[in-house]
Design an enzyme around this catalytic site. Structure first.
Site, PDB file in Angstrom:
ATOM      1  N   ASP A  18      35.089  32.969  37.009  1.00  0.00           N
ATOM      2  CA  ASP A  18      34.336  32.663  35.778  1.00  0.00           C
ATOM      3  C   ASP A  18      34.583  31.254  35.216  1.00  0.00           C
ATOM      4  OD1 ASP A  18      33.935  35.380  36.225  1.00  0.00           O
ATOM      5  OD2 ASP A  18      34.232  35.972  34.144  1.00  0.00           O
ATOM      6  N   LYS A 104      28.896  39.593  37.901  1.00  0.00           N
ATOM      7  CA  LYS A 104      29.379  40.757  37.145  1.00  0.00           C
ATOM      8  C   LYS A 104      28.935  40.618  35.698  1.00  0.00           C
ATOM      9  CE  LYS A 104      33.850  38.631  36.271  1.00  0.00           C
ATOM     10  NZ  LYS A 104      33.681  38.598  34.815  1.00  0.00           N
ATOM     11  N   CYS A 143      39.478  38.181  32.308  1.00  0.00           N
ATOM     12  CA  CYS A 143      38.885  38.453  33.627  1.00  0.00           C
ATOM     13  C   CYS A 143      39.817  38.130  34.788  1.00  0.00           C
ATOM     14  CB  CYS A 143      37.544  37.741  33.746  1.00  0.00           C
ATOM     15  SG  CYS A 143      36.314  38.478  32.620  1.00  0.00           S
TER      16      CYS A 143
END
Ligand SMILES: [Zn+2]
Length: 194
Positions: A18, A104, A143
């Protein structure tokens, strides 16, 4: 201390979590110094390419009004809207064309902090004979933490690249580190380039 070139071995994969504009300074959900992970990860990406270690890049990729957003009763301001500038990878992140994207946060019925959560990534890694994953990115206590714990649950060795990740807060980062260590993950830092 880990030197990327000396560290990466056959059976490894690199997971870049991310590293998107919204998680960097100026973004919708900025992590302090979030962009500081970019040059470190670029060294790991370059080393992974040299070592023929597969590179995965996860991205948060939310539909409008996602349940994780405050406006929908969730925890976070709206971020990483599909196809928005905020959802793009940081412009200085040098992902090669061969990097495999793991998308995701697209589900309407739940959030997915982990790159392993209902993405099929564990199957993909097993198909490539991956046994160990090196993980960096954002945020360390959200994350990255979830991805490392997910890797451990799936039976992969996991190494957190300590200077390639940043937490939402220092306190949350410290407790996430403890949790990842307890789960059997290793925490490494990268040697300074000479
Ligand atoms: Zn999200």
């Amino acid at each position: 201390m880990a030197d990327p070139t000396a560290s990466l071995q056959p059976g490894d994969a690199l997971i870049v979590v991310d590293v998107q504009n919204d998680f960097c300074p100026g973004g919708a959900l900025p992590i302090d110094d979030g962009d500081a992970v970019v040059p470190v990860l670029n060294r790991w990406i370059a080393a992974a390419l040299d070592a023929h270690v597969p590179i995965y890049a996860s991205r948060d990729w939310h539909p409008a009004g996602h349940r994780s957003f405050k406006e929908s009763g969730g925890e976070w301001p709206a971020h990483c809207l599909q196809d928005s500038d905020g959802a793009r990878f940081h412009p200085d992140l040098r992902l090669p064309a061969s990097a495999i994207l793991v998308t995701k946060g697209v589900r309407f019925d739940k959030d997915q902090y982990s790159a392993f959560d209902d993405t099929g990534l564990a199957t993909e890694l097993r198909n490539r004979q991956v046994r160990r994953v090196w993980v960096g990115g954002l945020a360390q206590d959200v994350c990255v933490r979830a991805t490392v714990l997910g890797a451990r649950e799936e039976g992969f060795e996991a190494v957190v690249i300590g200077d390639a990740t940043r937490p939402v807060t220092r306190a949350r980062g410290a407790s996430a580190s403890d949790e990842m260590r307890l789960a059997g993950a290793l925490l490494e830092t990268t040697d300074e380039a000479s």
